[in-house]
Design a protein around this motif. Structure first.
Motif, short mmCIF file in Angstrom:
data_model
loop_
_atom_site.label_atom_id
_atom_site.label_comp_id
_atom_site.label_asym_id
_atom_site.label_seq_id
_atom_site.Cartn_x
_atom_site.Cartn_y
_atom_site.Cartn_z
N ALA A 1 -6.69 -25.24 -11.97
CA ALA A 1 -7.93 -26.17 -11.78
C ALA A 1 -6.85 -27.60 -12.25
O ALA A 1 -7.09 -28.54 -12.86
CB ALA A 1 -8.98 -26.07 -12.77
N ARG B 1 -4.70 -24.48 -7.37
CA ARG B 1 -6.02 -24.64 -7.41
C ARG B 1 -6.66 -23.42 -7.85
O ARG B 1 -7.30 -23.72 -8.36
CB ARG B 1 -6.66 -23.64 -6.02
N ASP C 1 -5.81 -30.69 -10.64
CA ASP C 1 -5.87 -31.51 -9.63
C ASP C 1 -6.01 -33.02 -10.10
O ASP C 1 -6.94 -33.23 -11.06
CB ASP C 1 -6.69 -31.17 -8.40
#
Length: 131
Positions: free
Chosen positions: A122, A119, A124
């Protein structure tokens, strides 16, 4: 009175200069003595190690010292202590040195944990948009 003050000032400066030179000169002599003592200690260590290690073991220890100097220093210290306490029966062979190195590795081995927070970076696959 001006002459007396000048003479006192000159004498004070001369004393201070002599003190500074003594301090600086003394520091160099101390460093020379320390360096000489360190060289002497290194020679003694090498002499002991050459007496207790066979040629192959000495070569391996020298190779390890180039890659991991702190590990080699620990092993050298252990070997010298073992020799001084009479724990060595003869010259240490390469295989005996390997087992000693394994023991040192197990004791000093650090466990490394790597954490990766997706997370935070970033990264993903759901965020990928094509089109």
């Amino acid at each position: 009175m001006d002459g007396d003050q000048d003479a006192e000032l000159q004498a004070l400066r001369a004393r201070r200069m002599a003190e500074m030179q003594a301090q600086y000169g003394g520091g160099q002599e101390d460093e020379k003595k320390k360096a000489e003592a360190q060289r002497e200690q290194e020679l003694q260590k090498n002499s002991i190690l050459s007496q207790i290690l066979d040629q192959a073991a000495r070569a391996r220890l020298n190779t390890i010292a180039q890659v991991k100097p702190e590990k080699a220093q620990k092993v050298e210290g252990m070997l010298i202590q073992m020799a001084q306490t009479g724990q060595l029966g003869g010259k240490v062979t390469e295989n005996q040195l390997k087992s000693l190195l394994e023991q040192v590795s197990q004791v000093t081995q650090k466990k490394t944990v790597v954490k990766f927070d997706r997370r935070r970076h970033a990264v993903d696959s759901d965020d990928d948009e094509y089109g």
